[in-house]
Design a protein around this motif. Structure first.
Motif, PDB file in Angstrom:
ATOM      1  N   ASN A 100      -2.899  -8.670  -8.607  1.00 26.40           N
ATOM      2  CA  ASN A 100      -4.070  -8.198  -7.628  1.00 26.40           C
ATOM      3  C   ASN A 100      -5.048  -9.483  -7.401  1.00 26.40           C
ATOM      4  O   ASN A 100      -5.391  -9.599  -6.202  1.00 26.40           O
TER       5      ASN A 100
ATOM      6  N   ASP B  57       3.783  -1.787   3.944  1.00 29.81           N
ATOM      7  CA  ASP B  57       3.573  -0.804   3.123  1.00 29.81           C
ATOM      8  C   ASP B  57       4.440   0.065   2.810  1.00 29.81           C
ATOM      9  O   ASP B  57       5.561  -0.682   2.587  1.00 29.81           O
TER      10      ASP B  57
ATOM     11  N   GLU C 224      -0.106   5.618  -6.964  1.00 25.51           N
ATOM     12  CA  GLU C 224      -0.874   4.315  -7.218  1.00 25.51           C
ATOM     13  C   GLU C 224      -0.862   3.475  -7.967  1.00 25.51           C
ATOM     14  O   GLU C 224      -1.722   2.058  -8.072  1.00 25.51           O
TER      15      GLU C 224
ATOM     16  N   ASN D   5       0.048   0.012  -5.213  1.00 24.43           N
ATOM     17  CA  ASN D   5      -0.929   0.176  -4.831  1.00 24.43           C
ATOM     18  C   ASN D   5      -0.730  -1.509  -5.368  1.00 24.43           C
ATOM     19  O   ASN D   5      -1.442  -1.674  -6.727  1.00 24.43           O
TER      20      ASN D   5
ATOM     21  N   SER E 279       1.110  -1.157  -0.141  1.00 23.23           N
ATOM     22  CA  SER E 279       0.116   0.344  -0.120  1.00 23.23           C
ATOM     23  C   SER E 279       0.825   1.473   0.021  1.00 23.23           C
ATOM     24  O   SER E 279       2.369   1.292   1.075  1.00 23.23           O
ATOM     25  N   ASP E 280       0.574   2.064  -0.422  1.00 19.63           N
ATOM     26  CA  ASP E 280       0.939   3.649  -0.974  1.00 19.63           C
ATOM     27  C   ASP E 280       0.094   4.612  -0.971  1.00 19.63           C
ATOM     28  O   ASP E 280      -0.502   4.689  -1.594  1.00 19.63           O
TER      29      ASP E 280
END
Length: 383
Positions: free
Chosen positions: A326, A335, A306, A309, A301-302
């Protein structure tokens, strides 16, 4: 350029006395290389610069592999324009520019660690400041080489550093701009010296100054134990001139262990932060150890970018490659901040799991610790 200088002087509280001592023309001369070589972007209100960010084109060594690095500096916004999201937009734009230039990692010196953590940066190096009394300086070592004082930009200093930086994880691979910026504000105050072995090969160097009966070590680099001892012999030769030796070490190796009298004052502080700009390209280039095999899926996660992610599947079969899948179950969840401190080995996977910064089973944790080189980060530059 003048608006940029005025903004930074205001934000970083540079006084009129400071400016007059440095000189306006000298300050512009120092800023010129930044304008010419760096990515400098800003927000304007009409013709007035109100917020800016500067990115240097640097390179760093990560576990023996060179990576292009965007060095962030000159970050500032006038207070009346705070809270409008200007800096957030400048960061996204600057990081996008880094991505387009192939700079897959970014370094910065934080004025606020919590602020930059929220933007995806994390601590990756420490600095230890130390104070040694004159009576604690080591007795002279028996070494076959010699020390010579040299000019600041002596080629042998740069030779020693180039050899060192290709071994030191996290270190700046200094190009001409990096050397020009190095100690820019105090260059005239410093003296350089080089240690030569018995075959006249330069194997260590130091920048230092002697002031107010104190020997200040500004940078000490050595490529073997002989050079370290030879440099300390040189420091010890100033015994009658100083009461203290003060300096900095940019790794988590305390100086006290090397001294016969180890009761010295040492203080450890976080130094530089880093963030990964483009996860897939960084992972694809990262020099994992020979223990790496099969596949490993990272769910990242960032908060800002985008494209970072998602779940990145790293495959070691035949030729290493990274794909974004995904729908795949992740082996590691973390993260963007934690990923950089993990891969640069500032903190090990088991520690990060223990403090709740990373999710993975025990088998995966052991595997991560086997495939990420166990080299502690070292970084001494400042920009």
């Amino acid at each position: 350029m003048q608006q940029s200088i005025d903004l930074l002087n205001y934000v970083f509280q540079v006084t009129n006395q400071d400016v007059s001592e440095i000189g306006q023309q000298q300050m512009q001369a120092w800023k010129k290389p930044i304008i010419e070589h760096c990515d400098v972007i800003g927000w304007f209100s009409g013709d007035q610069l109100v917020s800016q960010m500067v990115v240097y084109p640097f390179s760093v060594n990560i576990h023996g592999q060179p990576f292009q690095m965007g060095g962030v500096t000159g970050v500032g916004t006038y207070p009346e324009y705070a809270g409008l999201g200007l800096m957030n937009d400048l960061m996204k734009k600057s990081l996008t520019n880094m991505k387009n230039r192939g700079q897959t990692i970014s370094y910065l010196f934080p004025y606020s660690i919590p602020y930059y953590r929220k933007k995806g940066w994390e601590i990756i190096s420490d600095v230890i400041t130390y104070t040694v009394r004159d009576t604690q300086i080591p007795k002279p070592y028996d070494v076959p080489g010699r020390i010579e004082r040299v000019e600041f930009a002596d080629k042998d200093i740069r030779t020693v550093y180039a050899q060192f930086s290709h071994k030191a994880n996290g270190a700046m691979i200094r190009n001409r701009l990096a050397w020009e910026e190095h100690f820019k504000w105090e260059r005239d105050e410093l003296t350089g010296c080089v240690y030569y072995d018995e075959h006249d090969n330069p194997t260590g160097y130091m920048y230092y100054k002697v002031e107010n009966e104190t020997f200040y070590v500004k940078e000490m680099i050595y490529n073997n134990e002989e050079a370290r001892r030879g440099i300390w012999n040189f420091i010890g030769a100033h015994f009658s001139m100083v009461y203290y030796v003060k300096g900095k070490i940019f790794t988590n190796e305390p100086l006290s262990f090397f001294l016969e009298d180890s009761e010295i004052e040492e203080k450890i502080s976080p130094y530089y932060m880093a963030r990964i700009v483009e996860v897939d390209r960084f992972l694809a280039s990262f020099p994992f150890t020979s223990h790496a095999s099969g596949k490993l899926a990272f769910a990242i996660s960032d908060p800002l970018l985008e494209w970072n992610n998602g779940t990145f599947v790293l495959s070691f079969a035949d030729q290493k490659r990274v794909t974004i899948e995904n729908g795949v179950k992740a082996d590691v969840k973390t993260d963007i901040q934690t990923l950089v401190t993990l891969l640069l080995n500032y903190k090990r996977a088991s520690t990060l799991k223990e403090i709740g910064r990373l999710e993975a089973n025990e088998e995966t944790i052991a595997y991560l610790e086997a495939i990420i080189p166990d080299n502690k980060p070292w970084f001494s530059d400042y920009f």
